[in-house]
Design a protein around this motif. Sequence first.
Motif, PDB file in Angstrom:
ATOM      1  N   GLY A 182       6.662  12.153  -0.902  1.00  0.00           N
ATOM      2  CA  GLY A 182       6.355  13.204   0.056  1.00  0.00           C
ATOM      3  C   GLY A 182       4.964  13.112   0.653  1.00  0.00           C
ATOM      4  N   GLY A 183       4.231  12.042   0.343  1.00  0.00           N
ATOM      5  CA  GLY A 183       2.884  11.867   0.886  1.00  0.00           C
ATOM      6  C   GLY A 183       2.920  11.282   2.292  1.00  0.00           C
ATOM      7  N   VAL A 184       1.814  10.628   2.683  1.00  0.00           N
ATOM      8  CA  VAL A 184       1.727  10.143   4.056  1.00  0.00           C
ATOM      9  C   VAL A 184       0.958   8.826   4.090  1.00  0.00           C
ATOM     10  CG1 VAL A 184      -0.322  11.550   4.514  1.00  0.00           C
ATOM     11  CG2 VAL A 184       1.079  10.754   6.428  1.00  0.00           C
ATOM     12  N   PHE A 185       1.373   7.959   5.015  1.00  0.00           N
ATOM     13  CA  PHE A 185       0.799   6.622   5.175  1.00  0.00           C
ATOM     14  C   PHE A 185       0.452   6.430   6.642  1.00  0.00           C
ATOM     15  CE2 PHE A 185       1.239   2.276   6.578  1.00  0.00           C
ATOM     16  CZ  PHE A 185       0.747   1.476   5.548  1.00  0.00           C
ATOM     17  N   ALA A 186      -0.766   5.920   6.923  1.00  0.00           N
ATOM     18  CA  ALA A 186      -1.169   5.600   8.296  1.00  0.00           C
ATOM     19  C   ALA A 186      -1.664   4.164   8.352  1.00  0.00           C
ATOM     20  CB  ALA A 186      -2.254   6.546   8.783  1.00  0.00           C
ATOM     21  N   GLY A 187      -1.050   3.374   9.236  1.00  0.00           N
ATOM     22  CA  GLY A 187      -1.502   2.016   9.479  1.00  0.00           C
ATOM     23  C   GLY A 187      -2.375   1.950  10.714  1.00  0.00           C
ATOM     24  N   ALA A 211       0.820  -1.208   0.000  1.00  0.00           N
ATOM     25  CA  ALA A 211       0.000   0.000   0.000  1.00  0.00           C
ATOM     26  C   ALA A 211       0.857   1.263   0.000  1.00  0.00           C
ATOM     27  CB  ALA A 211      -0.933  -0.007   1.207  1.00  0.00           C
ATOM     28  N   LEU A 212       2.022   1.183   0.612  1.00  0.00           N
ATOM     29  CA  LEU A 212       2.920   2.332   0.646  1.00  0.00           C
ATOM     30  C   LEU A 212       3.332   2.757  -0.762  1.00  0.00           C
ATOM     31  CD1 LEU A 212       4.602   4.273   2.427  1.00  0.00           C
ATOM     32  CD2 LEU A 212       6.376   2.506   2.494  1.00  0.00           C
ATOM     33  N   GLU A 213       3.433   1.809  -1.670  1.00  0.00           N
ATOM     34  CA  GLU A 213       3.837   2.122  -3.042  1.00  0.00           C
ATOM     35  C   GLU A 213       2.853   3.057  -3.735  1.00  0.00           C
ATOM     36  OE1 GLU A 213       4.229  -1.562  -5.076  1.00  0.00           O
ATOM     37  OE2 GLU A 213       5.957  -2.250  -3.887  1.00  0.00           O
ATOM     38  N   SER A 247       9.808   4.508   6.096  1.00  0.00           N
ATOM     39  CA  SER A 247       9.607   5.593   5.135  1.00  0.00           C
ATOM     40  C   SER A 247      10.465   5.388   3.886  1.00  0.00           C
ATOM     41  CB  SER A 247       9.958   6.933   5.773  1.00  0.00           C
ATOM     42  OG  SER A 247       9.895   7.975   4.829  1.00  0.00           O
ATOM     43  N   VAL A 248       9.865   5.666   2.720  1.00  0.00           N
ATOM     44  CA  VAL A 248      10.587   5.692   1.450  1.00  0.00           C
ATOM     45  C   VAL A 248      10.100   6.903   0.669  1.00  0.00           C
ATOM     46  CG1 VAL A 248      10.904   3.189   1.317  1.00  0.00           C
ATOM     47  CG2 VAL A 248       8.847   4.205   0.343  1.00  0.00           C
ATOM     48  N   ARG A 249      10.969   7.417  -0.201  1.00  0.00           N
ATOM     49  CA  ARG A 249      10.591   8.508  -1.108  1.00  0.00           C
ATOM     50  C   ARG A 249      10.021   9.723  -0.377  1.00  0.00           C
ATOM     51  NH1 ARG A 249       6.423   7.398  -3.527  1.00  0.00           N
ATOM     52  NH2 ARG A 249       5.818   5.405  -2.602  1.00  0.00           N
TER      53      ARG A 249
END
Length: 296
Positions: free
Chosen positions: A219-224, A212-214, A233-235
């Motif tokens: 520069g966006g954001v991911f919440a699990g 899902a991170l892909e 974190s990548v990119r």
Amino acid sequence: MRAAVVTTFGGPESVRVVETELPEPGARQVRIKVAAAALNPVDAGVRAGAFGGAGKQLGFGWDVAGTVDATGVATAWQVGDEVIALDHGMIKPLGTHAEYVVVDTDAVAKAPEGVDAAHATTLPLNALTAVQALDLLELTPGQSLLVTGAAGAVGGFAVQLAAHRGVLVTGLARADDEEFVRALGAAEFTTDGVPAGSVDAVLDAAILGERALEWVRDGGVFAGVIPQAAPASVRGVRTGAVEVSADGARLAELVRLVEEGVLTLRVAETYALEDAAKAHARLAEGGVRGRLVLVP
């Protein structure tokens, strides 16, 4: 009083309903006579020993809807108030799957009007998880969000809450859930994901992790939704995971959204408290839409 507990980890058959002492509220606590209590996947984890506690009696249940039965000092709640609450914690001798439960006064909110207890109890854990995950994302109206597990309990609330805030939501779920997910407010729907780097944020209720991170842009954001389990974190993507907390004031805001028709409460099936093991077995089968609810 009766309560559902586990003393030896295992499958649904390890769930027992026992007689135990009536809990007494301390300062800044209330005792609630339980009318309904939802069963969540975290309860299956407790039963299986995923969070530890071997050799102890562990209670089940985080959500409760019922009536204030007794109060400690320094609480604004009154005996007879109809309320809902979140009883936070994996390792506890008693939970909400009981005839009575004691919770901190700050975890309590007035029950939504016009909603039965079985539906009301589906709100606290899952809606607080969804709204606190959205808080981590810090999205503004017009930004894009992909919600995985969009037909599930947390994902469904996340879709509705985000859409209500003006966020452009894509829901990821099974093909036969498309109509439902769009009805929740998703502008787009997918069963496979979206092009890499195409959304501002992902709320990963389905626990897909790095896959899902892909989908998040640079520069966006991911919440699990599993504490301390977010992918690295990548990119330049900021990653994190919600660790839900009891918050009566925030819960009251969610109650208002229920009363305004913004949030949909879903009950799959109800079970008597003495049939708690059967409810666990049904949860283990999978494919549940809405929450299983125990009624003492």
